[in-house]
Design an enzyme around this catalytic site. Structure first.
Site, PDB file in Angstrom:
ATOM      1  CB  CYS A   1      -0.937  -0.016   1.197  1.00  0.00           C
ATOM      2  SG  CYS A   1      -1.924  -1.532   1.267  1.00  0.00           S
TER       3      CYS A   1
ATOM      4  CG  PHE B   1      -0.161  -5.844   4.267  1.00  0.00           C
ATOM      5  CD1 PHE B   1      -0.609  -5.095   5.338  1.00  0.00           C
ATOM      6  CD2 PHE B   1      -1.072  -6.693   3.647  1.00  0.00           C
ATOM      7  CE1 PHE B   1      -1.924  -5.173   5.790  1.00  0.00           C
ATOM      8  CE2 PHE B   1      -2.387  -6.788   4.088  1.00  0.00           C
ATOM      9  CZ  PHE B   1      -2.806  -6.026   5.156  1.00  0.00           C
TER      10      PHE B   1
END
Length: 413
Positions: free
Chosen positions: A164, A399
């Site tokens: 992300c 992540f």
């Protein structure tokens, strides 16, 4: 002295529109781009809402129809956003040295639609029915490749993947490519389209997604009742230029990309480091890189995923870095309206930051009804506000413990 880098073009594909002004006006109005997905309800998924693209993504004017059909949705979104960014920049590539224009466009997931479609073909038919274009359609770097090929851009060309944080990393590395003299112009950003059966199954079974079936309360960053993020899709791409190059061709400068910070949590594959330790350092690096004091920052476009851990730790990180000034900042999470676009999120959120500086308008965090002790800053709840904004930052955390922060300020010659 470091070369100054400016933004001259922006393009987005988003659940709130595929034109910059439409996207921005919908953000300011607090429009919710999240809807119930009937196919998820029918298949009895735990997560049943998403932020999908509503408007057409037309690239037939720049790509042959057959070629466009071979693109995974994430690639089409990237190409469309690049088209819009280049058009806004008014960069006449025919008059430029193509070896001095580069491309960095990343994807957090890549061609998930293509993978599922071709895997289904393999299982239902046989291996000979798998498309010979399967691999180039799926790989994350193909978006950057297409942008390079379509416009004939021969400078640095690659993709990044940091979940992300992908788009923010791509844009920050574009900033550095110009500063280091590798290019005069960089086309940078991120794209993702993971609203597929496997995409939802993976994120839902991880319990990262909200199971709230109500689109009007599902994405609620920094709210006490937050319980997971809502998946979105789209892209955000920018034209970055050295100040000298932009001024020499008489470009309209939207804002100055002042700083970039990137760090690792080195903690866990999905959970952020306690107390926002990695985010702390990334914010500090971006401010230092941009020669900005904490008191210079007026606004933060937060990562603000609507997950319990992220929002708490991001709030702690902001307070750790900004001290008392943290309570004077305007903060908002536009993911409350767009959902989480994964690797594209940092792109559309940077566009929101630039528009904030241009218009002195803070887009709201909608669905913020229940304040909580651990998230006690000004998140601009529910309604946009007018406020003088000279500089701001955009946070992106992924992540794997990847952190990327971009600092932008009003352009002054």
């Amino acid at each position: 002295m470091k070369k100054r880098v400016v933004i001259t073009g922006m393009g987005v594909v988003s659940p709130l529109g595929n034109e910059i002004d439409t996207f921005w006006n919908n953000l300011v109005a607090g429009k919710n781009g999240i809807t119930t997905q009937d196919w998820l309800v029918e298949a009895k998924y735990n997560a049943t809402v998403a932020a999908t693209i509503k408007d057409d993504v037309i690239i037939d004017d720049i790509v042959d129809f057959k070629e466009a059909r071979r693109m995974d949705p994430f690639t089409r979104y990237a190409v469309y956003s690049a088209k819009k960014a280049i058009a806004q920049s008014r960069l006449n590539i025919a008059n430029e040295d193509p070896t001095r224009i580069g491309v960095i466009v990343g994807s957090g997931v890549g061609g998930l639609y293509t993978f599922e479609e071709q895997h289904s073909m393999l299982i239902k038919r046989n291996h000979r029915r798998v498309s010979p274009f399967f691999i180039p359609m799926m790989i994350p770097d193909i978006a950057a490749g297409y942008v390079s090929i379509i416009w004939g851009l021969k400078g640095p060309n690659f993709s990044v993947n940091s979940a992300c944080a992908t788009a923010a990393h791509a844009i920050g590395l574009g900033l550095r490519a110009i500063r280091y003299g590798d290019a005069d112009v960089m086309v940078c950003g991120g794209a993702d389209a993971a609203l597929t059966q496997m995409g939802f199954a993976g994120f839902a079974n991880m319990k990262a997604l909200t199971f709230n079936p109500d689109p009007d309360s599902a994405s609620r960053p920094f709210d006490k009742a937050r319980d997971g993020f809502v998946m979105g899709e789209g892209a955000g791409v920018f034209v970055l230029e050295s100040l000298e190059h932009a001024q020499a061709r008489g470009a309209t400068i939207l804002a100055e990309l002042a700083g970039f910070g990137m760090t690792a949590d080195a903690h866990h594959i999905t959970s952020p480091a306690p107390e926002g330790e990695g985010a702390n350092r990334a914010i500090k690096m971006a401010l230092s890189d941009g020669d900005l004091a904490t008191s210079d920052i007026d606004y933060i476009n937060a990562h603000g995923t609507s997950t319990p851990a992220n929002d708490k730790n991001e709030s702690i990180a902001i307070k750790n870095i900004f001290g008392e000034h943290a309570h004077k900042l305007a903060i908002s999470s536009t993911k409350s309206m767009t959902g989480h676009l994964l690797g594209a999120s940092g792109g559309i959120e940077l566009a929101a930051l630039v528009k904030t500086i241009q218009t002195n308008t803070i887009a709201p965090t909608i669905h913020h009804e229940n304040p909580c002790d651990e998230c006690d800053l000004n998140y601009t709840p529910n309604t946009s506000v007018q406020r003088d904004v000279k500089a701001g930052i955009s946070n992106s955390f992924g992540f794997g413990g990847h952190n990327a922060v971009l600092a932008v300020k009003e352009f002054k010659a």
